[in-house]
Design an enzyme around this catalytic site. Sequence first.
Site: not given
Length: 646
Positions: A2, A77
């Site tokens: 991400c 992430n």
Amino acid sequence: MCRIVGFWHFTYRGQYDLEKIIVLMRDSMKYGGPDDAGLYIDKKMGLALGHRRLSIIDLSPAGHQPMKFNNLVIIYNGEVYNFKDVRDELRSKGYNFNSNSDTEVVLKAFHEWGLNAVQRFRGMFAFVVWDKKNKKLILCRDRIGVKPIYWYYKDNIFMFASELKAFHLHPLFKKELNEIGLSLFLQYGYIPSPYSIFKNVYKLKPGHFLIIDENEKIKEFKYWDVEKFFTKGVEEKNKWVKKSEQELIEELETLLIESFKLRLISDVPVGIFLSGGIDSSTVCALLSKESVKLKTFTVGFHEKEYNEAKFAKKISEYLGTEHTEFYCTPKETFEIIHKLPEIYDEPFGDSSAIPTYLISKIAKSQVKVCLSADGGDEQFCGYTRYWLASDKIRRFSETPIRNFIYNLLKFINPEIASKLYSILRIIHPNFLKYTNFRDKYIKLKNVLKTADLLEQYDLSLKIFHYEDLKKLGIKSSENPLHNSILQLKKELDNYSILMLFDLKIYLPDDILVKVDRATTSVSLEGREPFLDHKLVEWTSRLPVELKCKNGESKYLLRKVLYKYIPNNLVKRPKQGFGVPVYEWFKSELKGFYTEYLNEKEIKAGGIFNSDEVNTLLNAYLQGKEINYNKLWLLFVFEQWRKKWLK
């Protein structure tokens, strides 16, 4: 995979629309998370968090971020591959779960164990936790530095992001060129952590936390360091020696299979970047025996000395993978070069970023996750330069003649030495031939200046030396060598010192940056099976005699690989993932240099001495021998400057 972003404006009084700004910052990285997007805003605190999601594990809306639990909010992430084991432990403590995502596991693990939760995670990650109760923002980066996170602090505002481009969209971001960052880029072709190209912007170092509280007090501290495992290996050497070679081969094979299989955990298709070298062939071979038919991807070049595609094809045929290969030409490169400043929004001079982008784009057409076999060289003594630095340079520089030769060379100007060499070559055509003699002369002189192996190695890697920087009008930077490595020099052998240097600097700040940005730019998740921290801890303790033995690098790793494939398929001189930039720029692509490095452009930029750049450019255009890497770095920087610094 991400992308995350956020800021905390400590003196926020409604000067701008928080939601509008955080959305702009977040969506500047939309390609890194095209599947979903989310926000968390606290206007009273002046705090805003943004998240873009590439759905890999739990594709449902239950994996949406930012994710909240009690007093905690997380944006995350990366991947924690052992999340199911951690989740089971948390369930035994009474936690319930609403999703099948690793994000929820990371969040609730943090709630249960605080900062110590990270010790349970195996994976790659950069996450930020907002502690509403204690009014603290907590940043964390994985041990090796696979996932990136930048932070900025100035004038009562703290920002962070996966990529620099997000900062440009905040009205209070002041983009001021950092001369230390520029100097480091020109020397190495990348900028080592914690530095960046901008003042007041830093990279969070691998294996570190950073915490900022409501009083704007910033605390950064380390939770893991590979150095201690190198030291532990010295202390445990007798224990290792008692084990047979076969025992160690089996231990390594078990660790490799475990690490590689963990990287297959996904709810979407997974592929492998295959070069045909030892590392990627090992990943492919071990997983071929453990899983369904694999998809493999290779980029090749028509220039024979750069092409590894033919070797990859042989490995693929032997293992029976579903293989895709693509041959890169100047045409594809031409189209990509203009994209580099957008993909790498900090100057980045590793030209292999071009085929890395290409292979990522090809892989994305068939899979959403791809394994990249980076880290094998740094763990198993794979680079030829280790042998050159440790044996050749070291042996020569320890002789009494070193000081005499250095004192002689320092009084001979490099330009004069270069002319004398040219005359010698005319008189005696068979005299030793060196390309870029001037640069090699400077490098030799600098290396001979010190008897310290680590400093010699560092100097041997530089592209622009101190003398070159001075001519360009750039101040030389502080030395990025880690003090802790310097302190360990007496304890470690020569090879281990150099591998440690690369594990802490070159790997996270060049290789992993290259792969992360290239894969992210096409919405592909890149995973690093050789960089499981359990494996790195084991290899760091492994005696160097089993990494390089009888003149053969990656000795123990080869022993594992040869159990799966014939050694004649991979036994050949090491070949890096290089690009024929010099050959191409000499013909089809040289217009880029004249476009960006002409006198008018350099003077307009006001950073470099235009006379020196002009001298380099003219020498190149006239066909004279120069270090073409210098022009490449200057071009990369100027292209970046026109995109981001104006």
